[in-house]
Design an enzyme around this catalytic site. Structure first.
Site, PDB file in Angstrom:
ATOM      1  N   SER A   1     -20.212 -10.068  -4.373  1.00  0.00           N
ATOM      2  CA  SER A   1     -19.456 -10.923  -4.371  1.00  0.00           C
ATOM      3  C   SER A   1     -19.915 -12.307  -3.834  1.00  0.00           C
ATOM      4  O   SER A   1     -19.489 -13.464  -4.169  1.00  0.00           O
ATOM      5  CB  SER A   1     -18.138 -10.752  -3.643  1.00  0.00           C
ATOM      6  OG  SER A   1     -18.063  -9.766  -2.806  1.00  0.00           O
TER       7      SER A   1
ATOM      8  N   HIS B   1     -18.637  -8.312 -11.334  1.00  0.00           N
ATOM      9  CA  HIS B   1     -17.898  -8.446 -10.275  1.00  0.00           C
ATOM     10  C   HIS B   1     -16.212  -8.117 -10.479  1.00  0.00           C
ATOM     11  O   HIS B   1     -15.939  -8.717 -10.978  1.00  0.00           O
ATOM     12  CB  HIS B   1     -17.814 -10.062  -9.705  1.00  0.00           C
ATOM     13  CG  HIS B   1     -17.356 -10.148  -8.542  1.00  0.00           C
ATOM     14  ND1 HIS B   1     -16.270 -11.190  -8.195  1.00  0.00           N
ATOM     15  CD2 HIS B   1     -17.304  -9.385  -7.356  1.00  0.00           C
ATOM     16  CE1 HIS B   1     -16.127 -11.087  -6.756  1.00  0.00           C
ATOM     17  NE2 HIS B   1     -16.743 -10.045  -6.428  1.00  0.00           N
TER      18      HIS B   1
ATOM     19  N   GLU C   1     -15.515 -10.463 -13.212  1.00  0.00           N
ATOM     20  CA  GLU C   1     -16.318 -11.859 -13.478  1.00  0.00           C
ATOM     21  C   GLU C   1     -17.747 -11.255 -13.859  1.00  0.00           C
ATOM     22  O   GLU C   1     -18.409 -10.301 -13.270  1.00  0.00           O
ATOM     23  CB  GLU C   1     -16.513 -12.531 -12.391  1.00  0.00           C
ATOM     24  CG  GLU C   1     -15.309 -13.112 -11.957  1.00  0.00           C
ATOM     25  CD  GLU C   1     -15.271 -13.898 -10.706  1.00  0.00           C
ATOM     26  OE1 GLU C   1     -14.677 -14.803 -10.469  1.00  0.00           O
ATOM     27  OE2 GLU C   1     -16.206 -13.655  -9.622  1.00  0.00           O
TER      28      GLU C   1
ATOM     29  N   ASN D   1     -14.015 -16.347  -5.876  1.00  0.00           N
ATOM     30  CA  ASN D   1     -13.924 -16.867  -4.498  1.00  0.00           C
ATOM     31  C   ASN D   1     -14.338 -18.382  -3.921  1.00  0.00           C
ATOM     32  O   ASN D   1     -14.645 -18.591  -2.876  1.00  0.00           O
ATOM     33  CB  ASN D   1     -15.280 -15.854  -3.947  1.00  0.00           C
ATOM     34  CG  ASN D   1     -14.639 -14.529  -3.428  1.00  0.00           C
ATOM     35  OD1 ASN D   1     -13.412 -14.320  -3.180  1.00  0.00           O
ATOM     36  ND2 ASN D   1     -15.406 -13.322  -3.816  1.00  0.00           N
TER      37      ASN D   1
HETATM   38  P1  NAI Z   1     -18.545  -0.095   1.489  1.00  0.00           P
HETATM   39  O1  NAI Z   1     -19.106  -0.391   2.651  1.00  0.00           O
HETATM   40  O2  NAI Z   1     -17.128   0.549   1.295  1.00  0.00           O
HETATM   41  O3  NAI Z   1     -19.344   0.902   0.572  1.00  0.00           O
HETATM   42  C1  NAI Z   1     -20.745   0.820   0.553  1.00  0.00           C
HETATM   43  C2  NAI Z   1     -21.238   2.054   0.001  1.00  0.00           C
HETATM   44  O4  NAI Z   1     -22.594   2.062  -0.212  1.00  0.00           O
HETATM   45  C3  NAI Z   1     -21.262   2.990   1.386  1.00  0.00           C
HETATM   46  O5  NAI Z   1     -20.848   4.438   0.785  1.00  0.00           O
HETATM   47  C4  NAI Z   1     -23.011   3.413   1.839  1.00  0.00           C
HETATM   48  O6  NAI Z   1     -23.109   4.649   2.186  1.00  0.00           O
HETATM   49  C5  NAI Z   1     -23.579   3.127   0.440  1.00  0.00           C
HETATM   50  N1  NAI Z   1     -24.661   2.585   0.578  1.00  0.00           N
HETATM   51  C6  NAI Z   1     -25.243   1.580   1.148  1.00  0.00           C
HETATM   52  N2  NAI Z   1     -26.810   1.516   0.720  1.00  0.00           N
HETATM   53  C7  NAI Z   1     -26.972   2.254  -0.074  1.00  0.00           C
HETATM   54  C8  NAI Z   1     -28.203   2.510  -0.644  1.00  0.00           C
HETATM   55  N3  NAI Z   1     -29.296   1.805  -0.467  1.00  0.00           N
HETATM   56  N4  NAI Z   1     -28.143   3.589  -1.705  1.00  0.00           N
HETATM   57  C9  NAI Z   1     -26.979   4.383  -1.926  1.00  0.00           C
HETATM   58  N5  NAI Z   1     -25.908   4.163  -1.337  1.00  0.00           N
HETATM   59  C10 NAI Z   1     -25.936   2.991  -0.187  1.00  0.00           C
HETATM   60  O7  NAI Z   1     -18.476  -1.449   0.552  1.00  0.00           O
HETATM   61  P2  NAI Z   1     -17.600  -2.034  -0.602  1.00  0.00           P
HETATM   62  O8  NAI Z   1     -16.256  -2.533   0.253  1.00  0.00           O
HETATM   63  O9  NAI Z   1     -17.303  -0.836  -1.507  1.00  0.00           O
HETATM   64  O10 NAI Z   1     -18.490  -2.881  -1.248  1.00  0.00           O
HETATM   65  C11 NAI Z   1     -19.530  -2.688  -1.983  1.00  0.00           C
HETATM   66  C12 NAI Z   1     -20.119  -3.922  -2.617  1.00  0.00           C
HETATM   67  O11 NAI Z   1     -19.247  -4.353  -3.559  1.00  0.00           O
HETATM   68  C13 NAI Z   1     -20.765  -4.934  -1.885  1.00  0.00           C
HETATM   69  O12 NAI Z   1     -21.764  -5.686  -2.668  1.00  0.00           O
HETATM   70  C14 NAI Z   1     -19.268  -6.122  -1.977  1.00  0.00           C
HETATM   71  O13 NAI Z   1     -19.836  -7.517  -1.624  1.00  0.00           O
HETATM   72  C15 NAI Z   1     -19.039  -5.795  -3.135  1.00  0.00           C
HETATM   73  N6  NAI Z   1     -17.681  -6.040  -3.506  1.00  0.00           N
HETATM   74  C16 NAI Z   1     -16.650  -5.787  -2.566  1.00  0.00           C
HETATM   75  C17 NAI Z   1     -15.172  -6.113  -2.604  1.00  0.00           C
HETATM   76  C18 NAI Z   1     -14.317  -5.699  -1.603  1.00  0.00           C
HETATM   77  O14 NAI Z   1     -13.102  -6.158  -1.608  1.00  0.00           O
HETATM   78  N7  NAI Z   1     -14.521  -4.740  -0.748  1.00  0.00           N
HETATM   79  C19 NAI Z   1     -14.758  -6.734  -3.940  1.00  0.00           C
HETATM   80  C20 NAI Z   1     -15.646  -7.203  -4.853  1.00  0.00           C
HETATM   81  C21 NAI Z   1     -17.222  -6.976  -4.473  1.00  0.00           C
END
Ligand code: NAI
Length: 387
Positions: free
Chosen positions: A117, A138, A150, A188
């Protein structure tokens, strides 16, 4: 039908996996943490059970969706995927390392997408030898419920990859909008004043949080007021997005973060999830009452609204997206009650410009500068078209 790989089984990755499986794809959901995969699986079972209870899915449909998702701790399993969507931690170095590894695994024609994001899709794509097949997809949280996606081509992205992704998102029942790879993309970026101007009004002591929230919900028709929404999103998350956008825009004062919000983060008052943010969520706490003076309410609504409109107009002006895409993004990505450009047309563009100019004269701050597009359309007696 291609196999879809999803990397990261957190809130976003598991939601995206559910969307792809619901659209009929075999899905490989990969995470490096066994606990995260287990949580994702348990959560999906809970969601599917509720869908069946509510009669939205038959038990057989729910079972089929669940069976289409394969949970894996082995990255190499992704090699059969035709599309991999990355939803891991929001760090450029980590994402670049992952994309480099994935490129080594995947077929030549597989597409790689990032759900970032706030990072530059172009910078992530640069980690690949064939960046033409990399782009941003996105999704919004929760991905199964929010229709907007997006679609962000990087500087290097092959136009056929972008067209393919736009069509795929449509096939998944999503509403894809094309956005330029600029900080915050559409939502955003355009939404910043919803929080920033509300905080500014509060910091200046012009109104309290309950009154500002009341003005935006009752008079403006927004589903949540800015302070209730920031508490809901979490101040750590919301502050970080603001700070990232501010930095990415070379410290443009329009996106300046607020000390008030930073102090909440410092204090650990992160909002609903910690029981306290701007509001107190302890049971028995009395919610503050708004001042329902209509003139004050209207002044608050219009001050925040003209700042949102200015941001939307500038996004059109700078080619971030088309007017129609911006309207869709704000109504379907963050549930605004109406499109900001249509709202501007109704208020009258000369009125919007006059309001912005009045703030600019009052404060002598760049923050209130009017978008050149808005000023030109107002001067020429035109309105926003193609909405
Ligand atoms: P989260 O922290 O809930 O989940 C991330 C997951 O990725 C974790 O389970 C972690 O173990 C895993 N992980 C981390 N590094 C890794 C790797 N190298 N290989 C495999 N698995 C790995 O994060 P969330 O909230 O799901 O966000 C994920 C992405 O989505 C981020 O880039 C964030 O910016 C984007 N995003 C988040 C939104 C939100 O509202 N939370 C909305 C839109 C995009």
């Amino acid at each position: 039908m291609i196999i879809v790989g999803v990397v990261g089984s957190g809130a976003m990755g598991s939601g995206i996996a559910q969307v792809a499986a619901t659209a009929g794809h075999q899905v490989l959901l990969y995470d490096k943490q066994p606990d995260a995969l287990r949580r994702a699986q348990t959560e999906l079972t809970r969601i599917m059970d509720r869908q069946v209870e509510k009669g939205r899915l038959t038990a057989a449909e729910a079972a089929a969706i669940q069976q289409r998702i394969c949970y894996t701790l082995d990255q190499a399993d992704l090699s059969v995927a035709g599309l991999v969507i990355e939803a891991i931690v929001e760090r450029l170095d980590v994402k670049k390392a992952l994309f480099e590894e994935l490129e080594g695994l995947l077929r030549e024609d597989a597409v790689l997408a990032t759900n970032t994001s706030s990072l530059a899709v172009t910078a992530i794509a640069a980690a690949c030898k064939k960046p033409g097949r990399v782009l941003g997809l996105h999704f919004f949280n929760p991905a199964p419920l929010m229709a907007l996606v997006e679609v962000i081509p990087a500087v290097q992205t092959d136009p056929t990859t972008t067209q393919w992704a736009l069509q795929l998102m449509q096939d998944w029942g999503k509403i894809p909008v094309l956005a330029k790879d600029t900080p915050g993309f559409i939502v955003n970026r355009v939404a910043r004043p919803f929080y920033g101007e509300a905080l500014r009004i509060y910091d200046e002591g012009l109104a309290d949080i309950a009154t500002i929230d009341w003005a935006m919900t009752e008079l403006g028709g927004f589903r949540m007021g800015p302070f209730a929404l920031m508490d809901y999103i979490g101040h750590d998350v919301n502050y970080l997005v603001t700070e990232t956008v501010f930095t990415a825009f070379y410290f443009d004062p329009r996106y300046k973060p607020s000390f008030t919000q930073q102090r909440l983060v410092d204090a650990g008052y992160l909002g609903r999830k910690t029981g306290r943010g701007f509001y107190d969520y302890a049971s028995g706490a009395t919610p503050p009452l708004p001042n329902t003076d209509p003139a004050l309410g209207q002044a608050i609504l219009h001050r925040i609204l003209v700042m949102l409109i200015n941001e939307a107009a500038d996004a059109v002006y700078l080619g971030v997206a088309t007017p129609a895409a911006i309207e869709l993004a704000m109504t379907r990505g963050v549930n605004y009650p109406r499109g900001l450009l249509a709202w501007a047309n109704e208020l009258g563009l000369p009125y919007v410009v006059a309001q912005l100019d009045a703030h600019y004269r009052e404060y002598h701050e760049e923050r209130y500068r009017c978008s050149p597009l808005l000023r030109r359309l107002a001067r020429e007696g035109q309105h926003f078209a193609g909405l």
